[in-house]
Write a protein that holds these residues in place. Structure first.
Motif, PDB file in Angstrom:
ATOM      1  N   TYR A   1       0.851  -1.186   0.000  1.00 33.19           N
ATOM      2  CA  TYR A   1       0.000   0.000   0.000  1.00 33.19           C
ATOM      3  C   TYR A   1       0.889   1.240   0.000  1.00 33.19           C
ATOM      4  CZ  TYR A   1      -4.235  -2.634   1.334  1.00 33.19           C
ATOM      5  OH  TYR A   1      -5.309  -3.490   1.369  1.00 33.19           O
TER       6      TYR A   1
ATOM      7  N   PHE B   1       3.519   0.888   2.774  1.00 31.34           N
ATOM      8  CA  PHE B   1       3.251  -0.152   3.753  1.00 31.34           C
ATOM      9  C   PHE B   1       3.187  -1.511   3.082  1.00 31.34           C
ATOM     10  CE2 PHE B   1       2.549   2.093   7.608  1.00 31.34           C
ATOM     11  CZ  PHE B   1       1.989   3.315   7.271  1.00 31.34           C
TER      12      PHE B   1
ATOM     13  N   PHE C   1      -0.136  -5.176   9.246  1.00 32.03           N
ATOM     14  CA  PHE C   1       0.717  -4.173   8.623  1.00 32.03           C
ATOM     15  C   PHE C   1       2.081  -4.058   9.274  1.00 32.03           C
ATOM     16  CE2 PHE C   1      -1.775  -1.664   5.586  1.00 32.03           C
ATOM     17  CZ  PHE C   1      -2.998  -2.275   5.747  1.00 32.03           C
ATOM     18  N   GLY C   2       3.066  -3.754   8.440  1.00 28.94           N
ATOM     19  CA  GLY C   2       4.362  -3.327   8.927  1.00 28.94           C
ATOM     20  C   GLY C   2       4.320  -1.853   9.299  1.00 28.94           C
TER      21      GLY C   2
END
Lengths: 115, 112
Positions: free
Chosen positions: A35, A91, A106-107
């Motif tokens: 993303y 992301f 998510f990271g």
């Protein structure tokens, strides 16, 4: 504590340079998303992979962006050549699809600044 | 195609007051809906999800959301805001290919 790991966390580069962002998905997850987050566009899905194969990269500018999964533990997003408009937070998220949806983890993101 | 719309890009509440963040969805099939929270310089963290098991969904940090099919809404609430709730909140819907599509986000400010 399983988590998605992204490197680098911050990157400043000059216009025209190549940028590579890396992502280590959570072990066992077979789906990886990329993303991009900007103030103007919000969160945009660039591409996603399942079992290392790209399923959809329609959100990605094809001429300069490329995404790959060399193996199950590494996903990369590359920009070549980079432009100031690519400045954003990128992301990576991973998940394992259920029958009807994939919950994404998510990271912490890579903040890219192109000058 | 499925989509979500978040009403209000910025919401301010006083500490201890009710938090209400609005999300409306558009979906031709029964939707699977999510709320995520993003703290400054962090990734998104799942708060709660609706998967048709119950219309009132409880999440982490005292948040809950109610699925209302008649109103096509999935608003996020918390009875009493805390300073630590200041963050950006995203509503999301699972697409036909099971990936998530996010709303534009709502920045929550909590005033002392």
């Amino acid at each position: 504590d399983a988590r998605v790991t992204q490197t680098p966390r911050h990157k400043v580069t000059e216009m025209g340079q190549e940028v590579t962002m890396r992502c280590q998905p959570i072990l066992g997850h077979n789906t990886v998303f990329w993303y991009r987050q900007t103030m103007m566009q919000g969160l945009e899905l660039l591409a996603y992979f399942r079992n290392r194969a790209p399923l959809d990269d329609s959100g990605m500018p094809k001429d300069r962006f490329s995404a790959e999964m060399p193996d199950a533990t590494l996903a990369t997003l590359k920009i070549q050549p980079s432009e100031p408009r690519d400045s954003a937070v990128y992301f990576c998220a991973s998940g394992f699809p259920g029958p009807l949806y994939t919950e994404a983890f998510f990271g912490q993101g890579t903040r890219l600044t192109v000058v | 195609a499925q989509s979500v719309t978040q009403l209000g890009s910025h919401v301010s509440v006083s500490e201890g007051a009710l938090v209400l963040l609005r999300c409306n969805y558009s979906s031709s099939v029964p939707p699977y809906l999510f709320w995520y929270v993003q703290y400054p310089n962090q990734g998104l963290q799942l708060l709660l999800k609706y998967t048709s098991a119950a219309t009132l969904v409880k999440g982490i940090n005292g948040f809950e959301a109610e699925f209302k099919k008649s109103e096509t809404s999935f608003h996020l609430t918390k009875p009493s805001a805390h300073m630590s709730d200041a963050a950006e909140y995203f509503c999301a819907v699972a697409g036909s290919a099971r990936q998530l599509t996010f709303g534009s986000g709502t920045q929550l400010t909590v005033l002392p």
